[in-house]
Scaffold this motif. Structure first.
Motif, mmCIF file in Angstrom:
data_model
loop_
_atom_site.group_PDB
_atom_site.id
_atom_site.type_symbol
_atom_site.label_atom_id
_atom_site.label_comp_id
_atom_site.label_asym_id
_atom_site.label_seq_id
_atom_site.Cartn_x
_atom_site.Cartn_y
_atom_site.Cartn_z
ATOM 1 N N ASN A 1 0.835 -1.207 0.000
ATOM 2 C CA ASN A 1 0.000 0.000 0.000
ATOM 3 C C ASN A 1 0.867 1.253 0.000
ATOM 4 O O ASN A 1 0.610 2.197 -0.751
ATOM 5 C CB ASN A 1 -0.922 0.030 1.219
ATOM 6 N N VAL A 2 1.889 1.259 0.828
ATOM 7 C CA VAL A 2 2.798 2.412 0.915
ATOM 8 C C VAL A 2 3.546 2.593 -0.403
ATOM 9 O O VAL A 2 3.661 3.710 -0.917
ATOM 10 C CB VAL A 2 3.779 2.252 2.095
ATOM 11 N N ARG A 3 4.042 1.498 -0.966
ATOM 12 C CA ARG A 3 4.770 1.574 -2.247
ATOM 13 C C ARG A 3 3.878 2.113 -3.363
ATOM 14 O O ARG A 3 4.314 2.928 -4.173
ATOM 15 C CB ARG A 3 5.304 0.200 -2.630
ATOM 16 N N LEU A 4 2.632 1.643 -3.400
ATOM 17 C CA LEU A 4 1.697 2.109 -4.423
ATOM 18 C C LEU A 4 1.416 3.602 -4.244
ATOM 19 O O LEU A 4 1.411 4.359 -5.213
ATOM 20 C CB LEU A 4 0.393 1.313 -4.380
ATOM 21 N N LYS A 5 1.206 4.025 -3.012
ATOM 22 C CA LYS A 5 0.958 5.452 -2.758
ATOM 23 C C LYS A 5 2.155 6.301 -3.151
ATOM 24 O O LYS A 5 1.997 7.408 -3.667
ATOM 25 C CB LYS A 5 0.608 5.677 -1.292
ATOM 26 N N MET A 6 3.354 5.771 -2.935
ATOM 27 C CA MET A 6 4.560 6.511 -3.316
ATOM 28 C C MET A 6 4.644 6.661 -4.835
ATOM 29 O O MET A 6 5.022 7.718 -5.337
ATOM 30 C CB MET A 6 5.808 5.817 -2.769
ATOM 31 N N VAL A 7 4.300 5.612 -5.558
ATOM 32 C CA VAL A 7 4.356 5.662 -7.018
ATOM 33 C C VAL A 7 3.249 6.573 -7.555
ATOM 34 O O VAL A 7 3.459 7.316 -8.502
ATOM 35 C CB VAL A 7 4.256 4.241 -7.619
ATOM 36 N N LEU A 8 2.077 6.538 -6.924
ATOM 37 C CA LEU A 8 0.964 7.387 -7.364
ATOM 38 C C LEU A 8 1.220 8.874 -7.067
ATOM 39 O O LEU A 8 0.733 9.739 -7.778
ATOM 40 C CB LEU A 8 -0.343 6.962 -6.696
ATOM 41 N N GLU B 1 -6.626 -11.150 1.062
ATOM 42 C CA GLU B 1 -5.398 -10.402 1.337
ATOM 43 C C GLU B 1 -4.366 -10.608 0.225
ATOM 44 O O GLU B 1 -3.741 -9.650 -0.233
ATOM 45 C CB GLU B 1 -4.822 -10.856 2.684
ATOM 46 N N LEU B 2 -4.203 -11.850 -0.217
ATOM 47 C CA LEU B 2 -3.280 -12.138 -1.315
ATOM 48 C C LEU B 2 -3.765 -11.483 -2.608
ATOM 49 O O LEU B 2 -2.970 -10.903 -3.345
ATOM 50 C CB LEU B 2 -3.113 -13.645 -1.514
ATOM 51 N N ALA B 3 -5.063 -11.539 -2.855
ATOM 52 C CA ALA B 3 -5.625 -10.916 -4.055
ATOM 53 C C ALA B 3 -5.356 -9.409 -4.045
ATOM 54 O O ALA B 3 -4.954 -8.839 -5.060
ATOM 55 C CB ALA B 3 -7.121 -11.191 -4.143
ATOM 56 N N ALA B 4 -5.538 -8.763 -2.900
ATOM 57 C CA ALA B 4 -5.285 -7.321 -2.788
ATOM 58 C C ALA B 4 -3.803 -7.014 -2.990
ATOM 59 O O ALA B 4 -3.448 -6.049 -3.676
ATOM 60 C CB ALA B 4 -5.752 -6.808 -1.431
ATOM 61 N N LEU B 5 -2.936 -7.844 -2.422
ATOM 62 C CA LEU B 5 -1.491 -7.644 -2.554
ATOM 63 C C LEU B 5 -1.065 -7.742 -4.022
ATOM 64 O O LEU B 5 -0.349 -6.875 -4.532
ATOM 65 C CB LEU B 5 -0.729 -8.682 -1.713
ATOM 66 N N ILE B 6 -1.525 -8.778 -4.702
ATOM 67 C CA ILE B 6 -1.167 -8.993 -6.108
ATOM 68 C C ILE B 6 -1.725 -7.857 -6.968
ATOM 69 O O ILE B 6 -1.053 -7.359 -7.879
ATOM 70 C CB ILE B 6 -1.690 -10.360 -6.595
ATOM 71 N N THR B 7 -2.953 -7.441 -6.687
ATOM 72 C CA THR B 7 -3.567 -6.354 -7.451
ATOM 73 C C THR B 7 -2.765 -5.073 -7.319
ATOM 74 O O THR B 7 -2.442 -4.415 -8.307
ATOM 75 C CB THR B 7 -5.016 -6.128 -6.975
ATOM 76 N N LYS B 8 -2.434 -4.715 -6.100
ATOM 77 C CA LYS B 8 -1.679 -3.477 -5.866
ATOM 78 C C LYS B 8 -0.285 -3.555 -6.492
ATOM 79 O O LYS B 8 0.200 -2.582 -7.060
ATOM 80 C CB LYS B 8 -1.594 -3.189 -4.373
ATOM 81 N N ARG B 9 0.323 -4.719 -6.422
ATOM 82 C CA ARG B 9 1.643 -4.886 -7.041
ATOM 83 C C ARG B 9 1.550 -4.758 -8.556
ATOM 84 O O ARG B 9 2.422 -4.153 -9.191
ATOM 85 C CB ARG B 9 2.235 -6.235 -6.645
ATOM 86 N N GLY B 10 0.510 -5.314 -9.146
ATOM 87 C CA GLY B 10 0.314 -5.200 -10.595
ATOM 88 C C GLY B 10 0.098 -3.761 -11.030
ATOM 89 O O GLY B 10 0.664 -3.313 -12.033
#
Length: 149
Positions: free
Chosen positions: A9-16, A53-62
């Motif tokens: 979540n933090v990594r995605l927010k940083m990229v966004l 949780e895994l689905a959310a993790l994979i989605t955010k990573r994608g």
């Protein structure tokens, strides 16, 4: 698992960088994205086995990978749709977050409008499935009807 999801979540927010998810629609489209296709398949299986949780993790990573590479594919739209549905399935109190993913999926799907089958599939899933939970039903009828034309 929970810590990994928080980190992602933090990594995605940083990229966004405080930009909305809709900004994905500004990226050029890519026809071939093997990694995103793999992410979509894994996220689907995680959802089917109730491992949200895994689905959310994979989605955010994608999504993060797509932003970093600067391209978007149909599988990213599918990941956004999957996250939209998973958030609503978890709790209607997450409707605002789910709505953001749904709007992003709708906006990015516009890039693939020439693929009528895919575009209409997205419209039916959003306006026939999740958006009526988040918007007045009257607002969903016209786009849903247009998807069947």
């Amino acid at each position: 698992k929970g810590i990994d999801l928080l980190k992602e979540n933090v990594r995605l927010k940083m990229v966004l960088r405080r930009r909305p998810l809709n900004m994905l629609s500004e990226l050029p489209r890519s026809e071939v994205s093997t990694v995103c296709k793999l992410f979509h398949i894994i996220a689907q299986y995680a959802t089917f086995t109730k491992n949200q949780e895994l689905a959310a993790l994979i989605t955010k990573r994608g999504i993060r990978l797509s932003l970093q590479k600067g391209v978007v594919s149909q599988d990213i739209v599918r990941l956004l749709l999957l996250e939209n549905v998973n958030r609503i399935a978890k709790s209607l109190s997450r409707a605002k977050q789910a709505f953001a993913y749904g709007c992003a999926a709708e906006k990015v799907s516009e890039l693939f409008r020439d693929d009528r089958s895919f575009y209409h599939e997205v419209q039916v899933l959003l306006y026939g499935g999740t958006f009526p939970l988040l918007r007045p039903s009257r607002d969903c009828l016209e786009p849903l009807g247009d998807a069947f034309k």
